[in-house]
Scaffold this motif. Structure first.
Motif, PDB file in Angstrom:
ATOM      1  N   UNK A 197       0.838  -1.204   0.000  1.00  0.00           N
ATOM      2  CA  UNK A 197       0.000   0.000   0.000  1.00  0.00           C
ATOM      3  C   UNK A 197       0.872   1.254   0.000  1.00  0.00           C
ATOM      4  N   UNK A 198       1.880   1.268   0.877  1.00  0.00           N
ATOM      5  CA  UNK A 198       2.769   2.418   0.966  1.00  0.00           C
ATOM      6  C   UNK A 198       3.483   2.655  -0.362  1.00  0.00           C
ATOM      7  N   UNK A 199       4.102   1.597  -0.897  1.00  0.00           N
ATOM      8  CA  UNK A 199       4.921   1.770  -2.105  1.00  0.00           C
ATOM      9  C   UNK A 199       4.092   2.218  -3.294  1.00  0.00           C
ATOM     10  N   UNK A 200       2.953   1.573  -3.483  1.00  0.00           N
ATOM     11  CA  UNK A 200       2.196   1.859  -4.696  1.00  0.00           C
ATOM     12  C   UNK A 200       1.460   3.190  -4.628  1.00  0.00           C
ATOM     13  N   UNK A 201       1.098   3.613  -3.433  1.00  0.00           N
ATOM     14  CA  UNK A 201       0.567   4.979  -3.300  1.00  0.00           C
ATOM     15  C   UNK A 201       1.678   5.989  -3.580  1.00  0.00           C
TER      16      UNK A 201
END
Lengths: 789, 155
Positions: A380-384
């Motif tokens: 979630x963190x990376x792709x956001x």
């Protein structure tokens, strides 16, 4: 490929019993002379127990016994252990406060267990518990993750100053700073990974039994890993030797992580069954489950990504605050650290990464692994962050990802955060995802949506996860207090049928089918001749259980090894009987043949000879055909994938509808495509739940406001569409079956795709960020805030 | 204690029960019909759905006494000596179940839908399942199962 072997779409053998009401779940089991336990729980989030009077309860109709925290303390049984130890930046161990079976002095969350009433019926136990008078001195509570470390915050444990469990780091800080010094762009993001409640449909149940003639204990429990429960409860809590303690996890109605952990009720009913000499059953109701089953996620993260002028990622720094809840659950400390921060490279070549995690105690239900466990937080963190980087740099979001993918020829790839990826082809999986989703047709669909007055957005996520937990050496070095291998025993019966005993546990995954497919395929015996036995420590030699998508990658590999041993032994027997050299025996399609001749024995004939041996050479050939294997993985397995979501948003109401969802995953070899698709569907809907519906809300006093299915929004059939699911398998994973794991991919890949799609849809209105769960209220408010700016 | 009598899966049964006994308790604890499950305490999840006089009912929300004199059918009453009912068969063929805990309620609920709507659309099925929660399947294969079961029942 045979009709029932590896790769076949075999219908499940377990379905007959489930569809006819003949499943055998823990609450379906009753023992003669059984009693019922009810646990009195704290109504307060944080309070001292100043007095407890159980006399009226003791005298209540049908009551057999009442136990309190003082009884437990006097009995000198242990508290609930934590299975993973994390060390602080300075090398000191984490704070590890005690977790008592029943609390004697201070309660630390709503639902904390205070007393246990045992009576002849469930209703009598519940009625009597209402007669226990507990006086509490209430204390200020802290529930929000970021509030726990503020000056003056209420202290949950004396042993944990500033409510801090640990303050940990991973990666090369100096190299990361150098990357930032060279950056053309620095992209920043703050994300909250919302706390979710696992809610397997079967509530937890524990039934303790004690055999007065032998002194043996049996615990029937809703567990994903009965041997682990036997080990933890026997060795650390009740000091019962394993040969006197049997743990059975029969049919289990879903787990999703929540049934990995050792819970107080398991130890309480087992201990008290010995005291009373009678079986004791405890059944959680759903309201109880909300405040006692370990919750998941609850991370707050700030991250910064350094990018050069060509759009290449240079460095990533990440700071996370993770909520542990009121006590350390079994695996809790590992989730934000070794199951999350180690994946921060994602599928990208970011050369320098530095991560720090501070874990805190709060007056909330303990937090531990829930489907994905740490990896959804990272994806979630990376792709956001990557989507935001695309916007900030002006590089198209597909192009930016492509520029930074680890290439297949770079395998094996050593990341800067400890893991070494073995195989993968992220560009190919990405292209397959774009094609399956008809990404290029998005603008046409968007125009159609807009013609109806709604907004449409598309969101992409690419992810990687580490499954097949875990190589024991690595796990030990990282703080696990156990090795994480798996075992299998293949028992060939005299007439050629086979019982597989596996340490993996099936609670919806269909192991009784897929594992039988594997054995049938490897041994060349009919699928119907293989039965899979699991979930009973009295039958299965040992097992580390099912979680972290490990059953086929680790448990399956153990099955493979045991089958190899069976074939080796059977080859010796065939060679002896056919009077040939072992090296001349060929095993194919269930037949042992002397090479170049028509002399042959079927598998069943060898099995019979193994048990009816009239002339085996005593020195070199034992009778029997029954082999055991323990498999310790060489590496994690690394599934990856590309999930693409399209949403429609009603700008007037904030309602988000998932209009189209495509998942293309590389999970290595597929044993049963039907089951694989089902796992992805279920995982994606848990991701939709987290992204759009499910949020755990505590008030300032620590009361759980989302404490029932009327308040906590579980995904329902009308919240989700049909899905497009496909595999783009890359072989070569570091285990003999070349499988990677599929149980969690849906929950890991989907939330960022959904939220990226929502943000994309709202971009024309000036919205830059939307938090999970993106409920109509949240989305509507984000629109209003953006319009006001 | 009041006496309740009813027909369950074609068999006449009778027992003295505490007035507060729920129908689901009576089925599970008195008759050992453990195929009907309890997944919540707020009438939301639908794991306990049975048929009472031909209509799907959440048996956690009805007293046993209220079913006095009724015809009750549970999941155990559908198959014919192990030969699955077409709706059960459709769930098996379409992988409409994983852990199996919500399944009895899903099947019983689906049969009530199909009785009144022999050819339900995808949306009809999704709307009808508002009162049945599944955590495993993502509903994809449940919806397909119910549509396939309905088709098989139409013949």
């Amino acid at each position: 490929m045979s009709e029932t072997g590896i790769g076949a779409r075999v219908k499940r053998v377990e379905d007959q019993r489930f569809l006819t009401g003949k499943g055998n779940y823990t609450d379906d089991i009753n023992r003669p002379n059984q009693t019922y336990a009810f646990i009195l729980r704290s109504p307060h989030a944080h309070a001292r127990i100043t007095s407890l009077d159980a006399s009226a309860a003791q005298a209540s109709e049908g009551v057999v016994a009442v136990f309190t925290g003082k009884d437990i303390a006097a009995a000198e049984v242990g508290g609930l252990p934590c299975g993973w130890q994390i060390h602080n930046k300075d090398g000191s161990p984490m704070a590890e406060p005690p977790h008592p079976m029943l609390v004697a002095d201070k309660v630390r969350h709503v639902g904390d267990q205070v007393a246990m009433v045992i009576a002849e019926t469930r209703d009598q136990a519940r009625d009597a518990a209402e007669k226990i008078v507990v006086e509490y001195e209430t204390l200020a509570a802290v529930t929000a993750t970021d509030a726990a470390i503020k000056d003056g915050a209420p202290q949950v444990h004396d042993e944990a100053a500033l409510n801090t469990c640990y303050d940990w780091e991973l990666g090369d800080k100096a190299a990361t700073e150098e990357g930032f010094a060279k950056a053309a762009h620095v992209v920043k993001i703050d994300v909250v990974n919302n706390r979710i409640i696992p809610n397997a449909m079967e509530p937890r149940v524990a039934l303790g039994d004690y055999d007065r003639s032998t002194g043996d204990y049996t615990l029937f429990t809703t567990s994903q890993n009965p041997h682990v429960i036997r080990l933890l409860m026997g060795a650390f809590v009740l000091q019962l030797p394993e040969h006197k303690l049997r743990v059975v996890a029969p049919d289990v109605g879903g787990g999703f992580g929540s049934k990995i952990f050792h819970y107080a009720e398991e130890a309480l009913v087992t201990w008290a069954a010995g005291k009373l000499g009678r079986p004791i059953k405890w059944v959680s109701d759903r309201s109880e489950a909300f405040v006692t089953d370990a919750h998941g996620r609850d991370h707050r993260t700030h991250a910064e990504l350094a990018i050069d002028g060509d759009g290449k990622f240079l460095a990533l720094r990440v700071s996370t605050l993770a909520n542990m809840g009121a006590y350390l659950s079994t695996f809790a400390p590992a989730i934000p650290t070794y199951l999350s921060a180690t994946l921060l490279a994602g599928v990208y070549t970011t050369p320098a990464i530095y991560s720090e995690v501070r874990a805190v105690f709060t007056n909330t239900v303990p937090v531990d692994a829930v489907r994905g466990a740490g990896r959804p937080e990272t994806s979630y963190l990376l792709e956001r962050l990557v989507d935001r980087a695309a916007k900030q740099t002006g590089i198209d979001k597909t192009e930016l990802r492509k520029r930074n993918f680890i290439q297949p020829e770079q395998m094996p790839y050593q990341t800067p955060v400890a893991l070494q990826y073995d195989v993968g082809d992220y560009p190919a999986v990405f292209e397959a995802g774009l094609a399956a989703a008809d990404y290029s047709g998005f603008e046409g669909r968007k125009a159609e949506t807009e013609s109806r007055g709604k907004l449409r957005g598309v969101g992409i996520s690419t992810y990687i996860e580490a499954c097949g937990i875990a190589p024991s050496a690595v796990a030990g070095a990282l703080g696990a207090r156990a090795g994480l291998y798996e075992s299998a025993q293949v028992r060939v019966h005299p007439t050629g049928s086979v019982t597989l005993f596996t340490g993996s546990h099936s609670h919806g995954q269909g192991h009784e089918t897929t594992f039988a497919q594997v054995v049938s395929d490897l041994l060349g015996v009919p699928f119907e001749a293989v039965v899979v036995s699991h979930g009973d420590t009295a039958k299965v030699q040992f097992g580390m259980g099912t979680y972290g998508s490990r059953s086929l990658a680790v448990g399956g590999a153990a099955i493979y090894k045991a089958c190899e041993k069976i074939i080796d032994k059977a080859t010796k027997i065939a060679a002896h009987i056919l009077e040939a050299a072992e090296a001349d025996i060929e095993f194919k399609d269930g037949n042992f043949t002397v090479a170049g001749t028509d002399k042959s024995m079927a598998f069943g004939e060898v099995a019979l000879a193994a048990y009816v041996p009239h002339n085996f050479p005593h020195e070199t050939l034992e009778p029997g055909l029954d082999e055991n294997a323990f498999y310790d993985p060489l590496n994690f397995s690394y599934p990856s994938g590309c999930h693409i979501c399209e949403v429609e948003v009603d700008p007037d109401t904030g309602v988000v509808e998932v209009a189209k969802f495509t998942a293309v995953d590389d999970i290595g070899r597929v044993v049963n495509p039907m089951i694989v698709e089902g796992q992805v569907h279920g995982g994606v809907v848990q991701g939709i739940g987290q992204a759009l519906l499910e949020g755990c809300v505590y008030d300032d006093e620590g009361q759980l406001l989302t404490g029932s299915f009327m308040d906590y929004a579980m995904p329902r059939a009308d919240n989700v569409p049909f899905f497009t699911v496909a595999q783009k398998s890359v072989m070569g994973a570091s285990n003999p079956l070349e499988v990677k794991g599929v149980g969690e991919v849906g929950a890991i890949g989907s939330p960022p795709a959904i939220i990226n799609a929502v943000v994309n849809a709202l971009e024309p209105l000036g919205v830059e960020d939307v938090t999970m769960p993106a409920t109509p209220m949240t989305v509507w408010q984000a629109i209003q805030d953006a319009q006001a700016r | 204690m009041p006496t309740v009598s009813m027909t369950v899966n074609g068999k006449s049964v009778s027992a003295d029960v505490e007035p507060r006994t729920l129908l689901v308790q009576y089925l599970r604890e008195h008759l050992s019909l453990t195929g009907t499950h309890v997944g919540c305490d707020t009438s939301q999840c639908g794991a306990c759905v049975v048929h009472v006089d031909g209509v799907s009912v959440k048996s956690c929300t009805m007293l046993a006494a209220q079913a006095d004199g009724a015809e009750v059918v549970t999941i155990e009453g559908l198959d014919d000596n192990g030969t699955l009912h077409p709706m059960q068969e459709a769930f098996r063929d379409n992988h409409g179940l994983q852990c199996g805990f919500c399944t009895p309620g899903m099947v019983m609920s689906a049969l009530d839908l199909v009785k009144n709507n022999p050819s339900p659309s995808e949306q009809d099925v999704r709307d009808w399942l508002e009162g049945n929660i599944c955590r495993c399947t993502g509903y994809h294969n449940i919806v397909k199962s119910i549509q396939a079961g309905a088709a098989a029942m139409r013949g």
